[in-house]
Design an enzyme around this catalytic site. Structure first.
Site, PDB file in Angstrom:
ATOM      1  N   SER A  22       3.985  -4.811   6.857  1.00 30.08           N
ATOM      2  CA  SER A  22       3.357  -4.537   5.563  1.00 30.08           C
ATOM      3  C   SER A  22       4.334  -4.836   4.441  1.00 30.08           C
ATOM      4  CB  SER A  22       2.956  -3.061   5.472  1.00 30.08           C
ATOM      5  OG  SER A  22       1.750  -2.827   6.114  1.00 30.08           O
ATOM      6  N   ASP A  25       0.588 -19.710  12.436  1.00 24.89           N
ATOM      7  CA  ASP A  25       1.879 -20.233  12.880  1.00 24.89           C
ATOM      8  C   ASP A  25       2.102 -19.920  14.361  1.00 24.89           C
ATOM      9  OD1 ASP A  25       4.826 -20.471  13.307  1.00 24.89           O
ATOM     10  OD2 ASP A  25       4.786 -20.899  11.156  1.00 24.89           O
ATOM     11  N   HIS A  35       0.865  -1.178   0.000  1.00 25.12           N
ATOM     12  CA  HIS A  35       0.000   0.000   0.000  1.00 25.12           C
ATOM     13  C   HIS A  35       0.895   1.218   0.000  1.00 25.12           C
ATOM     14  CE1 HIS A  35       0.861   0.748   4.250  1.00 25.12           C
ATOM     15  NE2 HIS A  35       0.607  -0.535   4.478  1.00 25.12           N
TER      16      HIS A  35
END
Length: 369
Positions: free
Chosen positions: A323, A308, A183
């Site tokens: 991110s 996980d 993004h």
């Protein structure tokens, strides 16, 4: 609340160069000195795309990111104290939060220092201010106010740069192009995409993690080497940041894999590559819980859930700085992590790799033989 209202994009963990032009002082958060900056080259590499399926190297490496804006962004308006009382010249002339000042009179301004110097040179004379408001150019006439310390102030908070830690998503070995974050880098106050003049990525090392909890997002803590760039930024887009990698040692020994098309991405098990300690990238299991139809969810194409145990124990799920962590499924690069659900840090959004490339605005072409 809607999902969109409960999510947060984790782009940068450190913000730079928020200074008060109205008061003529520096009020930066974790201010770093970057020295001189070069304008991004106009020539952009093409992404390799021959007859075979595109192959990119998934990365997952934490990097420092510094971005200098094209113009200076108005992030707030303020009163200016003077002997005649408080005044608001920036507000009175029509400037708004989110405007990007590009020129004062005939002088182009890209830094806070340039704006300050122009105001001092004008000594309170009337000036013409040119700015961009979205896609539209606007113009104002204003006069800076003389203050008791001899400075001239306009009454606007402005920002010219940002920096922090994020994750590199992929590298194209045929062109030297990289993509990161999944993004864009948005201004923290206005939520608007920062216009890119120049920028780079730097080596980073993650020192520790603030674990995420419901309602309390976590973050990666670390440091990056301000004086040692390893790549140049070319584009800041809603689908990620893109540029060229100048230090090829970062990808030594790494192999490319095919990029999956949307139709190949399935609900079910997958993995992500992420760097949550030092500079080591590890693979962690996740579950893709939903694939959104094309065009239905902005750049949020996937819903993912961390499964996980190691990652859940270390971070609580998705945290600030992750991110851009690439998502893999069935031997293909399918996308990158972009957002976390604030009330459930184990879950978040991802962008498809093909969508990320399309959002880049960079050209596609065939590999040179």
């Amino acid at each position: 609340m809607r999902d969109e209202e409960q999510t947060q994009p984790w782009t940068l963990s450190v913000l730079l160069a928020l200074r008060l032009l109205a008061l003529g002082t520096a009020a930066a958060l974790f201010l770093l000195s970057f020295g001189s900056r070069a304008r991004a080259e106009e020539a952009v590499p093409v992404l390799a795309q021959g007859n075979a399926q595109r192959q990119l190297i998934p990365m997952g490496r934490a990097v420092g990111i510094k971005l200098f804006s094209d113009g200076v962004m108005v992030v707030g308006l303020a009163e200016v104290p003077s002997s005649d009382g408080a005044s608001t010249p920036a507000k009175d002339c029509g400037l708004r939060q989110g405007d990007i000042i590009t020129h004062i009179n005939d002088t182009q301004v890209d830094t806070i220092e340039q704006v300050r110097d122009v105001l001092q040179d004008l000594e309170g004379d009337k000036m013409s201010i040119r700015a961009m408001r979205g896609e539209k150019q606007v113009q104002f006439t204003a006069q800076a106010v003389a203050c008791s310390d001899g400075s001239y102030r306009l009454g606007a908070w402005i920002r010219d740069s940002m920096a922090g830690i994020g994750t590199m998503s992929f590298y194209d070995p045929d062109t030297g192009l990289f993509g990161a974050l999944g993004h864009g880098i948005n201004d923290v106050d206005t939520a608007l995409l920062m216009p890119l003049e120049s920028g780079s990525i730097m080596y980073a090392s993650v020192s520790d993690v603030k674990k995420g909890e419901a309602g309390q997002p976590g973050e990666l803590h670390g440091a990056f080497q301000v004086s040692q760039d390893m790549g140049d930024l070319l584009a800041n887009t809603p689908g990620g940041i893109f540029g060229t990698l100048t230090d090829q040692s970062l990808v030594d020994g790494l192999e490319p894999m095919p990029v999956a098309a949307r139709k190949e991405v399935k609900v079910g098990s997958a993995t992500i590559l992420s760097n949550i300690a030092g500079n080591t990238v590890e693979e962690y299991t996740v579950e893709i819980t939903k694939v959104f139809p094309s065009g239905s969810h902005d750049t949020r194409d996937l819903m993912i859930k961390v499964t996980d145990p190691r990652l859940l124990e270390a971070t609580g799920g998705i945290v600030q700085g992750m991110s851009g962590s690439p998502i893999l499924q069935n031997g293909k690069l399918i996308g990158a992590v972009t957002h976390v659900l604030v009330n459930d840090p184990t879950s978040g959004y991802g962008i498809l790799a093909e969508h990320m490339l399309a959002e880049s605005g960079l050209q596609t072409g065939t590999k040179a033989s």
